[in-house]
Design an enzyme around this catalytic site. Sequence first.
Site, PDB file in Angstrom:
ATOM      1  N   GLY A   1       0.480  -0.262   8.677  1.00  0.00           N
ATOM      2  CA  GLY A   1       1.816   0.725   8.662  1.00  0.00           C
ATOM      3  C   GLY A   1       2.459   0.412   9.688  1.00  0.00           C
TER       4      GLY A   1
ATOM      5  CG  HIS B   1      -1.877   1.017   1.247  1.00  0.00           C
ATOM      6  ND1 HIS B   1      -2.970   1.101   0.577  1.00  0.00           N
ATOM      7  CD2 HIS B   1      -2.011   2.278   2.173  1.00  0.00           C
ATOM      8  CE1 HIS B   1      -3.836   2.085   0.918  1.00  0.00           C
ATOM      9  NE2 HIS B   1      -3.383   2.936   1.782  1.00  0.00           N
TER      10      HIS B   1
ATOM     11  CG  ASP C   1      -0.808   5.606   2.601  1.00  0.00           C
ATOM     12  OD1 ASP C   1      -1.893   5.661   2.255  1.00  0.00           O
ATOM     13  OD2 ASP C   1      -0.199   5.024   3.436  1.00  0.00           O
TER      14      ASP C   1
ATOM     15  CG  ASP D   1      -5.347   3.081   5.050  1.00  0.00           C
ATOM     16  OD1 ASP D   1      -4.369   2.753   5.887  1.00  0.00           O
ATOM     17  OD2 ASP D   1      -5.149   3.712   4.160  1.00  0.00           O
TER      18      ASP D   1
ATOM     19  CG  MET E   1      -0.313  11.567   1.970  1.00  0.00           C
ATOM     20  SD  MET E   1       0.156  11.744   3.793  1.00  0.00           S
ATOM     21  CE  MET E   1      -0.539  10.246   4.360  1.00  0.00           C
TER      22      MET E   1
ATOM     23  N   GLY F   1      -3.948  11.204   6.662  1.00  0.00           N
ATOM     24  CA  GLY F   1      -3.049  12.318   6.707  1.00  0.00           C
ATOM     25  C   GLY F   1      -1.691  11.510   7.444  1.00  0.00           C
TER      26      GLY F   1
ATOM     27  CG  MET G   1     -10.097   6.711   4.725  1.00  0.00           C
ATOM     28  SD  MET G   1      -7.957   5.989   4.455  1.00  0.00           S
ATOM     29  CE  MET G   1      -7.313   6.380   5.785  1.00  0.00           C
TER      30      MET G   1
ATOM     31  CG  MET H   1      -5.089  10.143   1.067  1.00  0.00           C
ATOM     32  SD  MET H   1      -4.037   9.566   2.739  1.00  0.00           S
ATOM     33  CE  MET H   1      -2.863   8.484   1.978  1.00  0.00           C
TER      34      MET H   1
ATOM     35  N   GLY I   1      -4.970   2.273  11.860  1.00  0.00           N
ATOM     36  CA  GLY I   1      -5.037   1.872  13.146  1.00  0.00           C
ATOM     37  C   GLY I   1      -5.277   0.212  13.227  1.00  0.00           C
TER      38      GLY I   1
ATOM     39  CG  HIS J   1      -4.965   5.869   0.110  1.00  0.00           C
ATOM     40  ND1 HIS J   1      -4.779   5.722   1.334  1.00  0.00           N
ATOM     41  CD2 HIS J   1      -5.791   6.779  -0.155  1.00  0.00           C
ATOM     42  CE1 HIS J   1      -5.760   6.448   1.877  1.00  0.00           C
ATOM     43  NE2 HIS J   1      -6.396   7.187   1.034  1.00  0.00           N
TER      44      HIS J   1
END
Length: 224
Positions: free
Chosen positions: A196, A32, A34, A174, A36, A141, A136, A67, A176, A65
């Site tokens: 993560g 995955h 991310d 995605d 941003m 972020g 999410m 963002m 926690g 992903h």
Amino acid sequence: MIEILPSILAADFARLGEQISSVEAGGASIIHVDVMDGHFVPNLSLGPPVVQSIRKITRARLDVHLMITNPDDFAPAFIQAGADHILVHQEVCPHLDRTLRLIRSEGALPGVVLNPATPLAMIEDVLDLVHHVLIMSVNPGFGGQEFIPHSLHKLSALNRRRIESNLNFLIEIDGGVSRDNIAEIVAAGCDWLVAGSSIFHSADPGAAYRGLKQVALDAAGVRL
Ligand code: DX5
Ligand code: ZN
């Protein structure tokens, strides 16, 4: 079908190749990534050149992903760089149907993402166009945030909708995700779990991956 997707946001970027090799050797088949932009989310991460470099060192599929506020402008560049899946946020796509079709026509599998405050109703009419739906379970972020429990209800509701309508998109979560909540997440109907910090903040990411995968498979009633 149950997969744990290591999120490289939590990796040591100075040793990114080594850390990806570690989870790949542990059995990970999807990574995955991310992206941003500092506008849609209050953080910056990486762009297509990094995806291109990762593409060269792994056979794993790349789940990218986005963002960012303008995914239509950048999706083609990420696909050319080697992204296998492109995920876009419903919140920034006024022409979501068009965006998802664009991603498929450029050669990647399209996924749609919902923030914690966005209801499932917002994607009702595109469920037959997507390869996967990402719920999410933190506000996007940052890595290392706490899982928002309400996400479990959203997962179950989406899973019910999938069964009732005989659709076959996959369900991803995605934020926690840890050893402590994997069983509940899998029981709620989730297929792909992004992790993560619970993988890359460990001394041996490959072993951490295997540990989480085992918990997920046990929860799904399957043994390695
Ligand atoms: C958050 C990112 C996540 C993040 C998850 O905005 O989309 O993919 O890396 O990190 P953990 O697993 O630490 O919550
Ligand atoms: Zn993510």
